[in-house]
Design a protein around this motif. Structure first.
Motif, PDB file in Angstrom:
ATOM      1  N   THR B  31       0.818  -1.204   0.000  1.00  0.00           N
ATOM      2  CA  THR B  31       0.000   0.000   0.000  1.00  0.00           C
ATOM      3  C   THR B  31       0.857   1.262   0.000  1.00  0.00           C
ATOM      4  N   THR B  32       2.057   1.137   0.530  1.00  0.00           N
ATOM      5  CA  THR B  32       2.968   2.279   0.573  1.00  0.00           C
ATOM      6  C   THR B  32       4.351   1.851   0.110  1.00  0.00           C
ATOM      7  N   PHE B  34       8.375   3.510  -0.570  1.00  0.00           N
ATOM      8  CA  PHE B  34       9.254   4.628  -0.264  1.00  0.00           C
ATOM      9  C   PHE B  34      10.455   4.608  -1.215  1.00  0.00           C
ATOM     10  N   ASN B  51       1.841   6.396  -2.057  1.00  0.00           N
ATOM     11  CA  ASN B  51       0.703   5.572  -1.697  1.00  0.00           C
ATOM     12  C   ASN B  51      -0.072   5.219  -2.957  1.00  0.00           C
ATOM     13  N   SER B  97       5.882  -1.524   2.060  1.00  0.00           N
ATOM     14  CA  SER B  97       5.235  -2.058   3.256  1.00  0.00           C
ATOM     15  C   SER B  97       3.759  -2.212   2.958  1.00  0.00           C
ATOM     16  N   LEU B  99      -0.346  -3.374   4.731  1.00  0.00           N
ATOM     17  CA  LEU B  99      -1.175  -3.297   5.930  1.00  0.00           C
ATOM     18  C   LEU B  99      -0.933  -4.463   6.880  1.00  0.00           C
ATOM     19  N   THR B 102       4.621  -5.557   9.567  1.00  0.00           N
ATOM     20  CA  THR B 102       5.170  -4.603  10.524  1.00  0.00           C
ATOM     21  C   THR B 102       6.590  -4.227  10.172  1.00  0.00           C
ATOM     22  N   GLU B 103       7.133  -4.819   9.119  1.00  0.00           N
ATOM     23  CA  GLU B 103       8.458  -4.422   8.680  1.00  0.00           C
ATOM     24  C   GLU B 103       8.411  -3.996   7.221  1.00  0.00           C
ATOM     25  N   ALA B 104       9.414  -3.264   6.824  1.00  0.00           N
ATOM     26  CA  ALA B 104       9.519  -2.841   5.434  1.00  0.00           C
ATOM     27  C   ALA B 104      10.537  -3.727   4.723  1.00  0.00           C
TER      28      ALA B 104
END
Lengths: 112, 115
Positions: B31-32, B34, B51, B97, B99, B102-104
């Motif tokens: 969803t995201t 970077f 996003n 990452s 939803l 918890t890690e990228a």
């Protein structure tokens, strides 16, 4: 910015344990502590993360101080392949916006 | 762990041309994503957050018209360096990452050299 303090460099011998320290005195109660490492000319690799309790996985252990203002990444038996820059980062996990701010990290040298 | 694939791993281009770098999440919905830039012997510097389905958010000092980001699907984001100049030569890295994570997870990076 989420600031952490790490030694610029550390040195270890192969097969010996390595303790990489990190100070994160401004951490808030909901921030996770993450560790990533970066080998030369590669993207960072996830190592471990935790919130309050100590954590273990196949790569390493994470020891978190009771006040959460510091943590230590433990490599139980260093190998030459563990030579890398290790980054300690803290950040909250806010839905899908997972933003990591990298500091300078610790350059770990492993001697044969 | 999850896999994020970045392509190309290396690219050399002439000054004034544009270069597109792809970042794909292979086994989860990102969803995201970077985008980071890393100069030699320096740490990663976040350039922008993208996003899916919306405009990217750029960090201060990063020119949005020069570094075009598109995140058209949950598995693909692209960074286009427009009118590249030698000072744009750097190591570009994406991370993703989702939803349920918890890690990228990071791509392997793209070494851009502008000549």
């Amino acid at each position: 910015d989420a600031k952490t303090t790490q030694p610029n460099s550390m040195e270890s011998n192969e097969e010996e344990p390595v303790h990489l320290p990190c100070n994160h005195s401004t951490i808030s109660g909901t921030d996770y502590i993450h560790w990533y490492r970066q080998l030369p000319s590669q993207g960072p690799e996830y190592v471990i993360h935790g919130l309050t309790s100590n954590v273990n996985n196949r790569m390493a252990s994470l020891a978190i101080a009771e006040d959460r203002k510091s943590s230590t990444l433990i490599l139980h038996r260093a190998t030459l392949r563990d030579a890398a820059v290790y980054y300690c980062i803290f950040n909250g996990v806010r839905g899908s916006n997972y933003k990591l701010t990298f500091g300078k990290g610790t350059l770990l040298t492993v001697n044969p | 762990g999850a896999v994020v694939s970045q392509h190309p791993s290396r690219v050399i281009c002439k000054s004034g041309t544009s270069v597109k770098i792809e970042c794909r999440s292979l086994d989860f919905q990102a969803t995201t994503m970077f985008w980071y830039r890393q100069f030699p012997k320096q740490s990663l510097m976040l350039m922008a957050t993208s996003n899916e389905g919306s405009k990217a958010t750029y960090e201060q000092g990063v020119e949005k018209d020069k570094f075009l980001i598109n995140h058209a699907s949950l598995t693909l984001s692209t960074l286009t360096v427009t009118s590249a100049h030698p000072e744009d030569s750097s190591f570009y890295i994406c991370s993703a990452s989702g939803l349920t994570r918890t890690e990228a997870f990071f791509g392997q990076g793209t070494r851009l050299t502008v000549v």
